[in-house]
Motif scaffolding. Structure first.
Motif, mmCIF file in Angstrom:
data_model
loop_
_atom_site.group_PDB
_atom_site.id
_atom_site.type_symbol
_atom_site.label_atom_id
_atom_site.label_comp_id
_atom_site.label_asym_id
_atom_site.label_seq_id
_atom_site.Cartn_x
_atom_site.Cartn_y
_atom_site.Cartn_z
ATOM 1 N N ALA A 177 -11.261 10.266 11.362
ATOM 2 C CA ALA A 177 -11.311 9.693 10.015
ATOM 3 C C ALA A 177 -11.141 10.769 8.955
ATOM 4 O O ALA A 177 -10.389 10.588 7.983
ATOM 5 C CB ALA A 177 -12.636 8.963 9.825
ATOM 6 N N ALA A 178 -11.820 11.900 9.148
ATOM 7 C CA ALA A 178 -11.702 12.979 8.155
ATOM 8 C C ALA A 178 -10.265 13.483 8.094
ATOM 9 O O ALA A 178 -9.704 13.701 7.007
ATOM 10 C CB ALA A 178 -12.663 14.109 8.508
ATOM 11 N N GLY A 179 -9.640 13.646 9.268
ATOM 12 C CA GLY A 179 -8.276 14.161 9.299
ATOM 13 C C GLY A 179 -7.268 13.188 8.722
ATOM 14 O O GLY A 179 -6.371 13.566 7.959
ATOM 15 N N VAL A 180 -7.417 11.910 9.057
ATOM 16 C CA VAL A 180 -6.461 10.913 8.544
ATOM 17 C C VAL A 180 -6.635 10.763 7.029
ATOM 18 O O VAL A 180 -5.642 10.633 6.294
ATOM 19 C CB VAL A 180 -6.623 9.563 9.280
ATOM 20 N N ALA A 181 -7.873 10.816 6.562
ATOM 21 C CA ALA A 181 -8.079 10.725 5.106
ATOM 22 C C ALA A 181 -7.437 11.917 4.408
ATOM 23 O O ALA A 181 -6.834 11.771 3.334
ATOM 24 C CB ALA A 181 -9.575 10.648 4.796
ATOM 25 N N SER A 182 -7.524 13.095 4.998
ATOM 26 C CA SER A 182 -6.871 14.276 4.391
ATOM 27 C C SER A 182 -5.365 14.091 4.365
ATOM 28 O O SER A 182 -4.697 14.459 3.393
ATOM 29 C CB SER A 182 -7.183 15.543 5.191
ATOM 30 N N MET A 183 -4.820 13.526 5.440
ATOM 31 C CA MET A 183 -3.367 13.299 5.463
ATOM 32 C C MET A 183 -2.980 12.252 4.423
ATOM 33 O O MET A 183 -1.986 12.397 3.710
ATOM 34 C CB MET A 183 -2.921 12.834 6.850
ATOM 35 N N ALA A 184 -3.776 11.184 4.365
ATOM 36 C CA ALA A 184 -3.422 10.080 3.466
ATOM 37 C C ALA A 184 -3.548 10.477 1.999
ATOM 38 O O ALA A 184 -2.700 10.102 1.175
ATOM 39 C CB ALA A 184 -4.330 8.877 3.747
ATOM 40 N N ARG A 191 4.185 5.147 3.298
ATOM 41 C CA ARG A 191 4.001 6.228 4.267
ATOM 42 C C ARG A 191 3.200 5.656 5.442
ATOM 43 O O ARG A 191 2.225 4.935 5.242
ATOM 44 C CB ARG A 191 3.220 7.332 3.587
ATOM 45 N N VAL A 192 3.608 5.969 6.668
ATOM 46 C CA VAL A 192 2.926 5.405 7.827
ATOM 47 C C VAL A 192 2.215 6.516 8.602
ATOM 48 O O VAL A 192 2.837 7.495 9.027
ATOM 49 C CB VAL A 192 3.913 4.659 8.754
ATOM 50 N N LEU A 193 0.915 6.344 8.759
ATOM 51 C CA LEU A 193 0.116 7.246 9.590
ATOM 52 C C LEU A 193 -0.348 6.477 10.821
ATOM 53 O O LEU A 193 -0.546 5.260 10.766
ATOM 54 C CB LEU A 193 -1.108 7.745 8.817
ATOM 55 N N VAL A 194 -0.537 7.200 11.900
ATOM 56 C CA VAL A 194 -0.997 6.577 13.139
ATOM 57 C C VAL A 194 -2.269 7.280 13.594
ATOM 58 O O VAL A 194 -2.359 8.509 13.533
ATOM 59 C CB VAL A 194 0.062 6.711 14.268
ATOM 60 N N ALA A 195 -3.257 6.501 14.019
ATOM 61 C CA ALA A 195 -4.465 7.078 14.629
ATOM 62 C C ALA A 195 -4.904 6.132 15.735
ATOM 63 O O ALA A 195 -5.647 5.170 15.505
ATOM 64 C CB ALA A 195 -5.573 7.264 13.599
ATOM 65 N N SER A 227 1.745 11.443 11.070
ATOM 66 C CA SER A 227 2.609 10.563 10.292
ATOM 67 C C SER A 227 3.886 10.268 11.072
ATOM 68 O O SER A 227 4.280 11.007 11.969
ATOM 69 C CB SER A 227 2.939 11.203 8.943
ATOM 70 N N LEU A 228 4.514 9.161 10.707
ATOM 71 C CA LEU A 228 5.788 8.768 11.307
ATOM 72 C C LEU A 228 6.840 8.736 10.222
ATOM 73 O O LEU A 228 6.576 8.220 9.123
ATOM 74 C CB LEU A 228 5.683 7.359 11.890
ATOM 75 N N ASP A 229 8.001 9.228 10.557
ATOM 76 C CA ASP A 229 9.104 9.163 9.598
ATOM 77 C C ASP A 229 9.765 7.793 9.760
ATOM 78 O O ASP A 229 10.462 7.547 10.748
ATOM 79 C CB ASP A 229 10.090 10.290 9.889
ATOM 80 N N VAL A 230 9.511 6.890 8.807
ATOM 81 C CA VAL A 230 10.032 5.533 8.946
ATOM 82 C C VAL A 230 11.009 5.171 7.830
ATOM 83 O O VAL A 230 11.270 3.995 7.582
ATOM 84 C CB VAL A 230 8.886 4.495 8.979
ATOM 85 N N GLY A 231 11.518 6.175 7.151
ATOM 86 C CA GLY A 231 12.473 5.889 6.073
ATOM 87 C C GLY A 231 11.763 5.370 4.847
ATOM 88 O O GLY A 231 10.682 5.840 4.497
ATOM 89 N N ALA A 275 0.855 -1.194 0.000
ATOM 90 C CA ALA A 275 0.000 0.000 0.000
ATOM 91 C C ALA A 275 0.885 1.236 0.000
ATOM 92 O O ALA A 275 1.974 1.227 0.581
ATOM 93 C CB ALA A 275 -0.902 0.012 1.228
ATOM 94 N N ALA A 276 0.392 2.302 -0.639
ATOM 95 C CA ALA A 276 1.150 3.554 -0.641
ATOM 96 C C ALA A 276 1.187 4.144 0.764
ATOM 97 O O ALA A 276 2.184 4.715 1.194
ATOM 98 C CB ALA A 276 0.496 4.537 -1.614
ATOM 99 N N THR A 277 0.058 4.004 1.477
ATOM 100 C CA THR A 277 -0.043 4.535 2.842
ATOM 101 C C THR A 277 -0.594 3.453 3.757
ATOM 102 O O THR A 277 -1.523 2.735 3.382
ATOM 103 C CB THR A 277 -0.995 5.754 2.871
#
Ligand code: GLY
Length: 374
Positions: A343-350, A324-328, A316-320, A195-197
């Motif tokens: 959900a709205a915020g994480v979808a905007s980030m993703a 892309r890794v997001l955390v919720a 988001s986490l900087d994992v190299g 997955a991309a994210t």
């Protein structure tokens, strides 16, 4: 190897809402769940939607809670319509009950700053309360938040997951995520999902994946909550009754009265504690004039995800290299309330790379990284 725009880990109310919101916005989404949707705390939560009643001070947590409360009616209407499952959302007010004069002073102080902040709240004195909420036993008064309410959390998860499926979300139950790395999301059975994210929304179980990514294991810990359900209450509360540290009571549509909730550090042990059941029956007796069949309650437990500072981990986490890794996660006692805004915020980030305003306080990398950090 299967490939998606977004892989969401955890089908509790946060993960299923994130998956739904990303799919609504056109993403190809897979929802990976180690057991079944809502099998953790989301499926047993009381479902209070009470940011002002429950929050002791102004700040980013209250702001997020108010944002999410405002989203609930539209969110519930949409997932109910698309799934055919009624979430039983009721916005008919919460009483923050003061059981004695000392607590009344605390509640009135809270009313003062909340009014300054524009919150609609009224003080109801003890006499007026007896006719306003006849189910309530003797108290010292209450703050009345007319815009707060409740939702049936188990039904909400079912509705969100079914609505997400309508938008093409692929649900994989029994998919235990063991790591996220350059190849993608690694499952316990050796499969890899690309997955991309990746959005990590697995409540307290997020900790294991975070630790593998170098985040301190102390960032998320499970805290056991226990609730009881009481039948046969002839005069159940018409509103959510929240008495601070003492506990709360609310009535489901089918007449069952839910009383909660404990907080115990038991690791991942979810066994019912008889002493806690006893204490919750005491809460029911203290709050309700008619506690019904309180001697024979139904009992539930669930593990809430807690953080050291009480704020969720959102970002988001900087994992190299790799996805892309997001955390919720880390919503602790407020996952149900905070699901729509999260959900709205994480979808905007993703999908738009846009961090919601005010989310800096929830920065997912604010805790120390372990030496193994990439
Ligand atoms: N917010 C409801 C609970 O803490 O159980």
């Amino acid at each position: 190897m299967e490939s998606f725009d977004v892989a969401v880990v955890g089908a509790g109310i946060i993960g299923s809402s994130v998956a739904f919101e990303c799919a609504v916005r056109g993403a190809r989404v897979v929802l990976l769940e180690r057991q079944t949707p809502g099998s953790g705390a989301s499926g047993m939560a009381a479902g209070m939607l009470a940011p002002c009643s429950e929050t002791a001070e102004p700040g980013p947590f209250l702001t997020l809670g108010l944002d999410s409360l405002a989203r609930w009616p539209g969110f519930a209407a949409r997932v109910t319509e698309e799934s055919g499952v009624d979430c039983e959302l009721v916005i008919d007010g919460v009483l923050r009950v003061a059981l004695d004069e000392a607590d009344a002073a605390v509640v009135q102080q809270r009313i003062a700053w909340q009014r300054d902040a524009g919150v609609a709240v009224q003080w109801v004195d003890a006499d007026a309360l007896t006719s306003f909420e006849p189910a309530l036993s003797t108290t010292a008064g209450a703050a009345w938040y007319a815009s707060e309410g409740q939702v049936n959390s188990a039904r909400a998860v079912a509705a969100i997951v079914a609505a997400a499926a309508q938008h093409g979300v692929a649900l994989r139950c029994g998919a235990a995520v063991v790591a996220v790395d350059g190849a993608g999301v690694r499952l316990g059975d050796g499969a890899v999902v690309s997955a991309a994210t990746v959005a990590l929304c697995a409540g307290p179980w997020t900790g294991g994946v975070l630790a593998a990514l170098g985040i301190s294991p102390a960032a998320i810990r499970p805290v056991l909550g226990q609730l009881i359900g009481i039948r046969g209450v002839a005069h159940p509360p018409e509103h959510v009754l929240y008495a601070g540290a003492c506990g709360y009571a609310l009535t489901r549509r089918d007449g069952e009265v839910i009383v909660g909730a404990s907080e115990d550090d038991t690791g991942f042990d979810t066994a019912v504690r008889d002493a806690v059941t006893e204490s919750l029956t005491g809460v029911a007796r203290r709050l309700l004039r008619d506690p019904g069949a309180v001697a024979t309650p139904t009992v539930w437990t669930g593990l809430r995800p807690a953080t050291p500072d009480g704020l969720p981990l959102l970002g988001s986490l900087d994992v190299g290299s790799g996805p892309r890794v997001l955390v919720a996660t880390g919503h602790y006692r407020n996952g149900v309330l905070l699901a729509p805004a999260t959900a709205a915020g994480v979808a905007s980030m993703a999908l738009d790379d846009a961090v919601p305003r005010g989310w800096e306080a929830f920065d997912a990398s604010r805790f120390p990284r372990s030496p193994a950090a990439p």
